[in-house]
Design an enzyme around this catalytic site. Structure first.
Site, PDB file in Angstrom:
ATOM      1  N   SER A  38     -11.711  -0.980   2.787  1.00  0.00           N
ATOM      2  CA  SER A  38     -10.781  -1.234   4.006  1.00  0.00           C
ATOM      3  C   SER A  38     -10.164   0.029   4.637  1.00  0.00           C
ATOM      4  CB  SER A  38      -9.611  -2.016   3.564  1.00  0.00           C
ATOM      5  OG  SER A  38     -10.145  -3.345   2.957  1.00  0.00           O
ATOM      6  N   ARG A  61       0.882  -1.073  -0.007  1.00  0.00           N
ATOM      7  CA  ARG A  61       0.011  -0.044   0.158  1.00  0.00           C
ATOM      8  C   ARG A  61       0.835   1.321   0.044  1.00  0.00           C
ATOM      9  NH1 ARG A  61      -2.630  -3.707  -1.012  1.00  0.00           N
ATOM     10  NH2 ARG A  61      -4.694  -4.266  -0.027  1.00  0.00           N
ATOM     11  N   GLU A  78      -5.636   3.164   6.169  1.00  0.00           N
ATOM     12  CA  GLU A  78      -5.338   3.206   4.726  1.00  0.00           C
ATOM     13  C   GLU A  78      -5.957   4.311   4.049  1.00  0.00           C
ATOM     14  OE1 GLU A  78      -6.286  -0.053   0.705  1.00  0.00           O
ATOM     15  OE2 GLU A  78      -5.988  -0.788   2.764  1.00  0.00           O
TER      16      GLU A  78
END
Length: 337
Positions: A236, A164, A332
């Protein structure tokens, strides 16, 4: 080019928060982007370039300029007997790119089906699902330096991809705006089926195709994740933490059922959703916000929520996980404001 003042961002963030921006600008070409970047007023203002807002949490109204691309297009740059290279405009809906690839039988991104957002943001975030990340197929990323206005073509190595993470997310680097990316797909796909319950979803399909994988991944995601158009969310909310193997072994003395997946050498990735669920948050409601009852990794706007309310719930979750497991969850989602 489109310019709006005091513009609502409710349709530009998938939490559907009722925030506004002082200015909103959309451009249709690299030339128009260049004009925006060189404008003296723009240079004096706070600014933020966004995609579809599927990874943003606006805490307040934005007192600056929100910039958005309308550069689209998917074209075959070159191909061989085994591979094909696609050049993609940053504003293309990512799932449309996956659908296009799968319709042609090209493999490499079928596991990334139904991930919300635009192609440019996908390259910046290094999106991933079911054992595949976009870094696995990225050849080049074309971008403009917001400070020098220079165009640069980043190779895959230049992007410095990690979990990520990419060069573009490092706040110590010059800010860049992505305009195009080129990905390499396979005409003879090798499918990745060993993550999560993907094989179970494929069932008796002995020789699955990329279309079968896309169908299976989409079915799993629809069951587990809420549609942002129905229930505001950013997918998420937290990244899956990566911890040393030794830490996992100690945790398994108390929690034998804790799941984990291989990560970097000597480390494993632990599902954040499992940690959150074990802390009792799954399905909880806190006023106008909540934790989705089918997936503890997803925070939802139950209607009329403000950004700060979502942020407070997120911090409560982080605190509970830290105190119980001594693991730090990192969002995130990007906080704005």
């Amino acid at each position: 080019m489109r310019i709006e003042q005091n513009y609502s961002l409710e349709k530009h963030n998938t939490f559907h928060l009722p925030v506004r921006t002082r200015w909103f600008m959309e451009y249709d070409s690299e030339e128009e982007l260049g004009r925006i970047l060189r404008d003296e007023y723009f240079q004096e203002c706070l600014s933020l370039h966004i995609g579809s807002g599927s990874n943003l949490l606006f805490i307040n109204d934005y007192n600056g300029i929100i910039v958005h691309s309308r550069i689209k297009g998917i074209s075959v740059e070159r191909e061989t007997d085994t591979s094909v290279w696609l050049r993609i405009g940053a504003a293309e809906v990512w799932d449309d790119v996956v659908a296009y690839a799968v319709s042609n039988g090209w493999g490499g991104i079928e596991n990334l089906s139904l991930i919300p957002g635009e192609a440019g943001a996908a390259a910046i975030q290094n999106i991933g699902a079911y054992g595949v990340e976009i870094k696995d197929v990225v050849e080049t990323v074309e971008a403009y330096n917001q400070l020098t206005f220079e165009r640069r073509v980043f190779t895959n190595a230049d992007c410095e991809y990690g979990y990520r993470y990419s060069y573009f997310k490092n706040e110590h680097n010059d800010p860049y705006i992505v305009t195009y990316l080129t990905i390499r797909l396979s005409k003879k796909p090798v499918l990745s089926l060993d993550y999560g319950n993907l094989r179970d979803e494929l069932g008796a399909c002995a020789e699955p195709t990329v279309a079968d994988v896309r169908k299976a991944v989409s079915a799993i995601r629809r069951r587990k994740l809420p549609d942002p158009d129905v229930l505001g969310n950013a997918g998420s909310f937290f990244m899956n933490p990566v911890i040393p193997v030794e830490r996992l072994e100690r945790l398994r003395e108390r929690y034998p059922d804790i799941p984990a997946y291989p990560a970097a050498e000597g480390k494993v990735k632990v599902p954040a959703g499992w940690l959150i669920e074990r802390c009792g948050f799954k399905g909880q409601k806190h006023g106008s916000v909540g934790v989705y009852e089918k997936q503890a990794l997803v925070l939802v706007n139950l209607g009329g929520a403000q950004g700060y309310e979502i942020a407070l719930l997120a911090e409560s979750i982080r605190t509970a996980v830290r105190e119980r497991f001594d693991i730090e969850l990192m969002p995130e989602v990007k906080y704005v404001g």
